[in-house]
Design a protein around this motif. Sequence first.
Motif, PDB file in Angstrom:
ATOM      1  N   SER A   1       0.798  -1.213   0.000  1.00 20.77           N
ATOM      2  CA  SER A   1       0.000   0.000   0.000  1.00 20.77           C
ATOM      3  C   SER A   1       0.838   1.274   0.000  1.00 20.77           C
ATOM      4  O   SER A   1       0.319   2.352  -0.269  1.00 20.77           O
ATOM      5  CB  SER A   1      -0.934   0.028   1.201  1.00 20.77           C
ATOM      6  N   SER A   2       2.150   1.175   0.265  1.00 20.27           N
ATOM      7  CA  SER A   2       2.977   2.382   0.226  1.00 20.27           C
ATOM      8  C   SER A   2       3.445   2.634  -1.196  1.00 20.27           C
ATOM      9  O   SER A   2       3.747   1.698  -1.934  1.00 20.27           O
ATOM     10  CB  SER A   2       4.196   2.220   1.141  1.00 20.27           C
ATOM     11  N   ASN A   3       3.523   3.871  -1.582  1.00 18.57           N
ATOM     12  CA  ASN A   3       3.853   4.235  -2.958  1.00 18.57           C
ATOM     13  C   ASN A   3       5.362   4.255  -3.173  1.00 18.57           C
ATOM     14  O   ASN A   3       5.980   5.299  -3.236  1.00 18.57           O
ATOM     15  CB  ASN A   3       3.254   5.588  -3.298  1.00 18.57           C
ATOM     16  N   THR A   4       5.939   3.087  -3.257  1.00 18.54           N
ATOM     17  CA  THR A   4       7.381   2.987  -3.426  1.00 18.54           C
ATOM     18  C   THR A   4       7.778   2.165  -4.644  1.00 18.54           C
ATOM     19  O   THR A   4       8.950   2.081  -4.965  1.00 18.54           O
ATOM     20  CB  THR A   4       8.030   2.320  -2.199  1.00 18.54           C
ATOM     21  N   GLY A   5       6.847   1.544  -5.293  1.00 23.88           N
ATOM     22  CA  GLY A   5       7.177   0.676  -6.415  1.00 23.88           C
ATOM     23  C   GLY A   5       7.797  -0.635  -6.006  1.00 23.88           C
ATOM     24  O   GLY A   5       8.287  -1.381  -6.845  1.00 23.88           O
ATOM     25  N   LYS A   6       7.788  -0.960  -4.733  1.00 26.49           N
ATOM     26  CA  LYS A   6       8.412  -2.196  -4.248  1.00 26.49           C
ATOM     27  C   LYS A   6       7.496  -3.384  -4.514  1.00 26.49           C
ATOM     28  O   LYS A   6       6.319  -3.350  -4.169  1.00 26.49           O
ATOM     29  CB  LYS A   6       8.683  -2.090  -2.748  1.00 26.49           C
ATOM     30  N   LEU A   7       8.067  -4.433  -5.083  1.00 25.55           N
ATOM     31  CA  LEU A   7       7.318  -5.643  -5.355  1.00 25.55           C
ATOM     32  C   LEU A   7       7.795  -6.777  -4.460  1.00 25.55           C
ATOM     33  O   LEU A   7       8.987  -6.912  -4.178  1.00 25.55           O
ATOM     34  CB  LEU A   7       7.486  -6.085  -6.808  1.00 25.55           C
ATOM     35  N   ILE A   8       6.831  -7.608  -4.051  1.00 28.91           N
ATOM     36  CA  ILE A   8       7.140  -8.849  -3.352  1.00 28.91           C
ATOM     37  C   ILE A   8       6.670  -9.987  -4.237  1.00 28.91           C
ATOM     38  O   ILE A   8       5.491 -10.023  -4.622  1.00 28.91           O
ATOM     39  CB  ILE A   8       6.463  -8.903  -1.973  1.00 28.91           C
ATOM     40  N   PHE A   9       7.607 -10.890  -4.536  1.00 28.38           N
ATOM     41  CA  PHE A   9       7.365 -11.937  -5.517  1.00 28.38           C
ATOM     42  C   PHE A   9       7.052 -13.269  -4.876  1.00 28.38           C
ATOM     43  O   PHE A   9       7.571 -13.615  -3.793  1.00 28.38           O
ATOM     44  CB  PHE A   9       8.606 -12.138  -6.388  1.00 28.38           C
ATOM     45  N   GLY A  10       6.241 -14.059  -5.575  1.00 24.79           N
ATOM     46  CA  GLY A  10       6.151 -15.471  -5.309  1.00 24.79           C
ATOM     47  C   GLY A  10       7.323 -16.177  -5.979  1.00 24.79           C
ATOM     48  O   GLY A  10       8.078 -15.555  -6.740  1.00 24.79           O
ATOM     49  N   GLN A  11       7.456 -17.464  -5.720  1.00 21.28           N
ATOM     50  CA  GLN A  11       8.596 -18.191  -6.266  1.00 21.28           C
ATOM     51  C   GLN A  11       8.339 -18.766  -7.646  1.00 21.28           C
ATOM     52  O   GLN A  11       9.238 -19.340  -8.256  1.00 21.28           O
ATOM     53  CB  GLN A  11       9.027 -19.288  -5.296  1.00 21.28           C
ATOM     54  N   GLY A  12       7.135 -18.607  -8.128  1.00 20.47           N
ATOM     55  CA  GLY A  12       6.866 -18.958  -9.500  1.00 20.47           C
ATOM     56  C   GLY A  12       6.311 -20.356  -9.707  1.00 20.47           C
ATOM     57  O   GLY A  12       6.483 -21.246  -8.872  1.00 20.47           O
ATOM     58  N   THR A  13       5.631 -20.501 -10.837  1.00 20.46           N
ATOM     59  CA  THR A  13       5.171 -21.801 -11.320  1.00 20.46           C
ATOM     60  C   THR A  13       5.821 -22.044 -12.677  1.00 20.46           C
ATOM     61  O   THR A  13       5.685 -21.214 -13.581  1.00 20.46           O
ATOM     62  CB  THR A  13       3.646 -21.846 -11.469  1.00 20.46           C
TER      63      THR A  13
END
Lengths: 111, 113
Positions: B95-107
């Motif tokens: 929700s903070s406007n920083t452009g930060k992404l948190i990723f899953g490990q993928g399929t």
Amino acid sequence: NAGVTQTPKFQVLKTGQSMTLQCAQDMNHEYMSWYRQDPGMGLRLIHYSVGAGITDQGEVPNGYNVSRSTTEDFPLRLLSAAPSQTSVYFCAISTGYNEQFFGPGTRLTVL
Amino acid sequence: KQEVTQIPAALSVPEGENLVLNCSFTDSAIYNLQWFRQDPGKGLTSLLLIQSSQREQTSGRLNASLDKSSGRSTLYIAASQPGDSATYLCAVQGSSNTGKLIFGQGTTLQVKP
């Protein structure tokens, strides 16, 4: 990967050496970030910037420095490389709330 | 702390099948969710972005849905093709406007001819 360039594509370092990974954009996006991608760990944020002159730490900042003197460039510096920094490094850009674009990556090996 | 999980880790299907990839997140306070595709040894290509106020987005054979209240997103691929073989990653921006992404490990998807 349009608009985001990363150099070099590949790099091999010896433990203790320093180097700078370059990231440049031509899309005039305010936000730039550095991620590293490791098997089993996914992508993790190292440092990010919300504009020229403004940087902050991400999840895994230790061993890395950044600065942002212009909108276009966001270099990542390894001060004293360690084998644990062997990884693939990605630079990303965005306008904040919108789509993020990633560069092609730099593959770094530290011996 | 936000955590993003993708299940399954790997999937193999015959060509032509419709399939669903799953992404779940622990904190529903997100600004958006983005799906990416990554080919071996390559960078990330953005597929779809869903803002927090949206329920779904479509692009060609791809449809992504978002249910913030349950902390889930799905990526639906219709009529899969061998060229769809790749790793699919989902990422959330908090929700903070920083452009930060948190990723899953993928399929990792393999579509067999």
